[in-house]
Design a protein around this motif. Sequence first.
Motif, PDB file in Angstrom:
ATOM      1  N   SER A  61       1.141  -1.348   0.013  1.00  0.00           N
ATOM      2  CA  SER A  61      -0.401   0.102   0.021  1.00  0.00           C
ATOM      3  C   SER A  61       1.211   1.219   0.245  1.00  0.00           C
ATOM      4  CB  SER A  61      -0.823   0.310   1.058  1.00  0.00           C
ATOM      5  OG  SER A  61       0.053   0.575   2.401  1.00  0.00           O
ATOM      6  N   ASN A  62       0.636   2.546  -0.552  1.00  0.00           N
ATOM      7  CA  ASN A  62       0.966   3.339  -0.205  1.00  0.00           C
ATOM      8  C   ASN A  62       0.985   4.060   1.030  1.00  0.00           C
ATOM      9  OD1 ASN A  62       1.012   6.480  -0.658  1.00  0.00           O
ATOM     10  ND2 ASN A  62       0.049   6.506  -2.371  1.00  0.00           N
ATOM     11  N   THR A  63       2.050   4.038   1.373  1.00  0.00           N
ATOM     12  CA  THR A  63       1.964   4.183   2.680  1.00  0.00           C
ATOM     13  C   THR A  63       2.131   6.036   3.275  1.00  0.00           C
ATOM     14  OG1 THR A  63       3.964   4.795   3.058  1.00  0.00           O
ATOM     15  CG2 THR A  63       3.206   2.639   3.723  1.00  0.00           C
ATOM     16  N   GLU A  64       1.555   6.668   1.937  1.00  0.00           N
ATOM     17  CA  GLU A  64       2.272   8.128   2.351  1.00  0.00           C
ATOM     18  C   GLU A  64      -0.009   7.935   2.511  1.00  0.00           C
ATOM     19  OE1 GLU A  64       5.540   7.713   1.300  1.00  0.00           O
ATOM     20  OE2 GLU A  64       4.604   8.244  -0.045  1.00  0.00           O
ATOM     21  N   THR A  65      -0.464   7.720   1.427  1.00  0.00           N
ATOM     22  CA  THR A  65      -1.843   8.302   1.769  1.00  0.00           C
ATOM     23  C   THR A  65      -2.892   7.040   1.921  1.00  0.00           C
ATOM     24  OG1 THR A  65      -2.021   6.997  -0.289  1.00  0.00           O
ATOM     25  CG2 THR A  65      -1.401   9.193  -0.772  1.00  0.00           C
ATOM     26  N   ALA A  70       1.529   0.993  -3.645  1.00  0.00           N
ATOM     27  CA  ALA A  70       3.007   1.684  -4.276  1.00  0.00           C
ATOM     28  C   ALA A  70       3.358   1.671  -5.531  1.00  0.00           C
ATOM     29  CB  ALA A  70       3.653   1.515  -2.837  1.00  0.00           C
ATOM     30  N   ASP A  71       4.606   2.377  -5.606  1.00  0.00           N
ATOM     31  CA  ASP A  71       4.871   2.620  -7.277  1.00  0.00           C
ATOM     32  C   ASP A  71       4.510   2.460  -7.996  1.00  0.00           C
ATOM     33  OD1 ASP A  71       6.323  -0.993  -5.665  1.00  0.00           O
ATOM     34  OD2 ASP A  71       6.971   1.419  -4.879  1.00  0.00           O
ATOM     35  N   GLU A  72       3.374   3.623  -7.741  1.00  0.00           N
ATOM     36  CA  GLU A  72       2.199   3.855  -8.785  1.00  0.00           C
ATOM     37  C   GLU A  72       2.997   4.621  -9.657  1.00  0.00           C
ATOM     38  OE1 GLU A  72      -1.315   2.135  -8.688  1.00  0.00           O
ATOM     39  OE2 GLU A  72      -0.358   2.808  -9.833  1.00  0.00           O
ATOM     40  N   SER A  73       2.278   4.863 -11.109  1.00  0.00           N
ATOM     41  CA  SER A  73       1.796   5.324 -12.707  1.00  0.00           C
ATOM     42  C   SER A  73       0.430   5.926 -11.739  1.00  0.00           C
ATOM     43  CB  SER A  73       2.952   4.775 -13.515  1.00  0.00           C
ATOM     44  OG  SER A  73       2.441   4.044 -13.859  1.00  0.00           O
ATOM     45  N   TRP A  74       0.441   7.443 -12.795  1.00  0.00           N
ATOM     46  CA  TRP A  74      -0.811   8.117 -13.184  1.00  0.00           C
ATOM     47  C   TRP A  74      -0.789   8.559 -14.754  1.00  0.00           C
ATOM     48  CZ3 TRP A  74      -3.180   7.232  -8.592  1.00  0.00           C
ATOM     49  CH2 TRP A  74      -2.547   7.573  -7.370  1.00  0.00           C
ATOM     50  N   ARG A  75      -0.330   7.553 -15.379  1.00  0.00           N
ATOM     51  CA  ARG A  75      -0.076   8.106 -17.083  1.00  0.00           C
ATOM     52  C   ARG A  75      -1.871   7.813 -17.090  1.00  0.00           C
ATOM     53  NH1 ARG A  75       4.292   8.812 -19.863  1.00  0.00           N
ATOM     54  NH2 ARG A  75       2.598  10.049 -20.917  1.00  0.00           N
ATOM     55  N   PHE A  76      -2.885   6.998 -16.631  1.00  0.00           N
ATOM     56  CA  PHE A  76      -4.205   6.789 -17.122  1.00  0.00           C
ATOM     57  C   PHE A  76      -5.020   8.316 -17.082  1.00  0.00           C
ATOM     58  CE2 PHE A  76      -7.780   5.675 -17.146  1.00  0.00           C
ATOM     59  CZ  PHE A  76      -8.864   5.170 -16.021  1.00  0.00           C
ATOM     60  N   ILE A  77      -4.670   8.328 -15.692  1.00  0.00           N
ATOM     61  CA  ILE A  77      -6.018   9.241 -15.225  1.00  0.00           C
ATOM     62  C   ILE A  77      -5.420  10.774 -15.440  1.00  0.00           C
ATOM     63  CG2 ILE A  77      -4.455  10.163 -12.505  1.00  0.00           C
ATOM     64  CD1 ILE A  77      -8.070   9.230 -12.582  1.00  0.00           C
ATOM     65  N   GLU A  78      -4.087  10.886 -15.791  1.00  0.00           N
ATOM     66  CA  GLU A  78      -3.343  12.241 -16.137  1.00  0.00           C
ATOM     67  C   GLU A  78      -4.190  12.303 -17.973  1.00  0.00           C
ATOM     68  OE1 GLU A  78       0.789  11.592 -14.401  1.00  0.00           O
ATOM     69  OE2 GLU A  78       0.674  11.766 -16.337  1.00  0.00           O
TER      70      GLU A  78
END
Length: 310
Positions: A61-65, A70-78
Motif C-alpha cells: 500500500s501507499n503508506t503516505e496516503t 505503492a510504486d504507482e504511476s498516473w498516466r491513465f488519470i493524466e
Amino acid sequence: MGRYLAITGGVGGAKLALGLANILEPRELAFAVNTGDDFDHLGLHISPDVDTLTYTLAEASNTETGWGRADESWRFIETLAEFGGETWFRLGDRDLALHVTRTRALASGQTLTQVTASICQSLGIAHQVLPMSDDSVRTFVTTATGPLAFQHYFVRDRCAPVVSGFEFRGIDQAAPSAAILEVLADDCRGVIICPSNPFVSVDPILNLPGMRDALRACGAPVVAVSPIVGGIAIKGPTAKMMAELKVPSTAAQVARHYGGLLDGFVLDEQDADQHGQLEVKTCVAQSVMSSLADRIALARVTVDFIESLV
Ligand code: FO1
C-alpha cells in the motif's frame, strides 16, 4: 480450534489488521471488511476499504496516503484529464488493473467474495479478506443539501459538508456473507472491531440484518479498539462527525455507540483516566500506530485482552 474475526474499514482499521496478520496464522484469523464505500466509477466497481486492506496485507500500500498502491504511476488519470474525464477520484495505473479485474469478474457472475479471494491469492495474501456482504450496500451521508454518496463526501468534497446522519442503501435486502457467518458459527475465538470510523466503516457491517445476532451467538468476546484518542480521530472524519452529531468526541462515546455488543474496549494511554470508568471492561494500550512494531504490539494487547475475557 476456530478463528478470530477482525472487523475493519479503511485506513485506520487496516493498520491494526496488519498487526493481527503478523501474530495470527490464516487458520486463526479472518477479516470482515466494509463495502458501504463501494461505488461504480468510470464503469468500474471500486471497493476502497477492501482494496486498502488487501494492499496493506500485501505490504503493497501507499503508506503516505494509506490508500491505493505503492510504486504507482498516473498516466491513465493524466490522460483521462486530457479527455475531460472525472479525475477527482485518483486511480493509479496499477490500481486500475485491480478495478478492471474485479469489474470483469463481477460481470461474469462471480461474487465480491470470490473475486476478492482470487485477487488476494494473486497478491500472495494468505489470510481471508471477506467483504461484509455479496449484496449491494451503499453508504450515503445526510447533509443540509440532501444525501451525498460516500465517496463524493469523503474525496470529492473532502469531508467538508456537515453530517446529520447516515443511510446504508440496500442494507435491508442484504445479508452478511456466508463466509463471515461461518467464521462466527465455527468455534469463533473472538471478534476484534478495528479502530475504523464507527459510523461509516463499522456500522454498515454491524447493521447488516443478522450480523449482531451472529456476533452475540458466536460465544466469544467482542472487543473494540478506540479510533478516538484524546478526543481526536487519528485518521479521517470520525471526531468531526461526532461533533456534528452533537455527541462527545470521546473514546467513551465510541464505546457507548457500540453498546451492549462489546465485552471489552481498548483505550489509548492518553485516555487512561477513563479506564475502569466505562460500563464495559477496558484495557489501556498504545493505540497510535506509527510503525509495524506498534501495529503488532497493539494486536498482541488486543488478543491477550480477549483471552482474559474468555
Ligand atoms: N481517497 C482520497 O482522499 N482521494 C482519492 O483520490 C482516493 C482515491 C482512491 C482510489 C482507490 C481506493 O481504493 C481508495 C481511494 N481513496 C481516495 C480512499 C478512499 O476514498 C477511502 O479509503 C475510503 O473510501 C474511506 O475509508
